[in-house]
Design a protein around this motif. Structure first.
Motif, PDB file in Angstrom:
ATOM      1  N   ARG A 163       0.861  -1.188   0.000  1.00  0.00           N
ATOM      2  CA  ARG A 163       0.000   0.000   0.000  1.00  0.00           C
ATOM      3  C   ARG A 163       0.891   1.229   0.000  1.00  0.00           C
ATOM      4  N   ASP A 164       0.562   2.199  -0.842  1.00  0.00           N
ATOM      5  CA  ASP A 164       1.286   3.468  -0.887  1.00  0.00           C
ATOM      6  C   ASP A 164       0.279   4.598  -0.750  1.00  0.00           C
ATOM      7  N   GLN A 165       0.650   5.618   0.002  1.00  0.00           N
ATOM      8  CA  GLN A 165      -0.216   6.784   0.127  1.00  0.00           C
ATOM      9  C   GLN A 165      -0.104   7.599  -1.158  1.00  0.00           C
ATOM     10  N   VAL A 200      -5.286   5.499  -0.711  1.00  0.00           N
ATOM     11  CA  VAL A 200      -4.243   4.482  -0.623  1.00  0.00           C
ATOM     12  C   VAL A 200      -4.209   3.756  -1.962  1.00  0.00           C
ATOM     13  N   LEU A 201      -3.020   3.657  -2.533  1.00  0.00           N
ATOM     14  CA  LEU A 201      -2.841   3.011  -3.828  1.00  0.00           C
ATOM     15  C   LEU A 201      -2.175   1.649  -3.629  1.00  0.00           C
ATOM     16  N   LEU A 202      -2.554   0.726  -4.464  1.00  0.00           N
ATOM     17  CA  LEU A 202      -2.040  -0.634  -4.361  1.00  0.00           C
ATOM     18  C   LEU A 202      -1.042  -0.900  -5.480  1.00  0.00           C
ATOM     19  N   ARG A 203       0.017  -1.626  -5.143  1.00  0.00           N
ATOM     20  CA  ARG A 203       0.972  -2.047  -6.170  1.00  0.00           C
ATOM     21  C   ARG A 203       1.465  -3.439  -5.833  1.00  0.00           C
ATOM     22  N   LEU A 204       1.838  -4.160  -6.869  1.00  0.00           N
ATOM     23  CA  LEU A 204       2.367  -5.505  -6.678  1.00  0.00           C
ATOM     24  C   LEU A 204       3.820  -5.434  -6.239  1.00  0.00           C
ATOM     25  N   THR A 205       4.209  -6.381  -5.409  1.00  0.00           N
ATOM     26  CA  THR A 205       5.610  -6.509  -5.043  1.00  0.00           C
ATOM     27  C   THR A 205       6.317  -7.282  -6.165  1.00  0.00           C
ATOM     28  N   GLU A 206       7.630  -7.320  -6.104  1.00  0.00           N
ATOM     29  CA  GLU A 206       8.399  -8.066  -7.112  1.00  0.00           C
ATOM     30  C   GLU A 206       8.006  -9.548  -7.087  1.00  0.00           C
ATOM     31  N   ARG A 207       7.799 -10.060  -5.895  1.00  0.00           N
ATOM     32  CA  ARG A 207       7.375 -11.459  -5.734  1.00  0.00           C
ATOM     33  C   ARG A 207       6.055 -11.721  -6.457  1.00  0.00           C
TER      34      ARG A 207
END
Length: 145
Positions: A96-98, A106-113
């Motif tokens: 989660r990123d502000q 709150v914005l969502l992003r995928l991790t490298e995994r």
């Protein structure tokens, strides 16, 4: 109770071929969904987690995704999407990123995994889609005539 004074809506005639085409279409979709579920589970994800990762990565326009966007794309309630995101974050698959422009979002992003898992799953899905595409095209082409 229905109002007997209103005329019945006329509906177009549905042929046996139409029923067969609809039945075959649903069968092919169901086969693809079943394939997808097995692939997700083999990758250590629930089908819903896989759908969420794909919805985040493949969001239209590539723009950042909020929990509300995710809920809409998965056609689930907002609180269910929050719970899903919590589990994805705990699994190290989503961060989660502000939002820098709107600190309430709150914005969502995928991790490298997650990116790695999704790339593997997507390759398998695209391969399966290429297998059923000719059958889908035949069904859809017959409907256009």
């Amino acid at each position: 109770m229905s109002d007997m004074t209103q005329p019945q809506k006329s509906r177009p005639a549905i042929s046996q071929a139409d029923y067969q085409r609809l039945s075959e279409f649903r069968y092919l979709i169901r086969r693809f969904i079943e394939f997808s579920q097995v692939q997700a589970e083999d990758a250590g994800l629930t089908p819903r987690q896989h759908q969420a990762l794909l919805a985040i990565k493949g969001f239209p326009g590539g723009r950042p995704v909020t929990v509300g966007d995710l809920a809409e794309r998965l056609r689930i309630r907002h609180h269910s999407a929050v719970e899903l995101v919590n589990r994805l974050c705990e699994a190290g698959l989503v961060a989660r990123d502000q939002d820098k422009d709107d600190h309430r979002r709150v914005l969502l992003r995928l991790t490298e995994r997650a990116d790695d898992r999704l790339a593997e799953l997507s390759a398998a899905h695209l391969d399966e889609l290429s297998r059923i595409e000719p059958m889908l095209r035949r069904l859809l082409d017959r409907g256009a005539k």
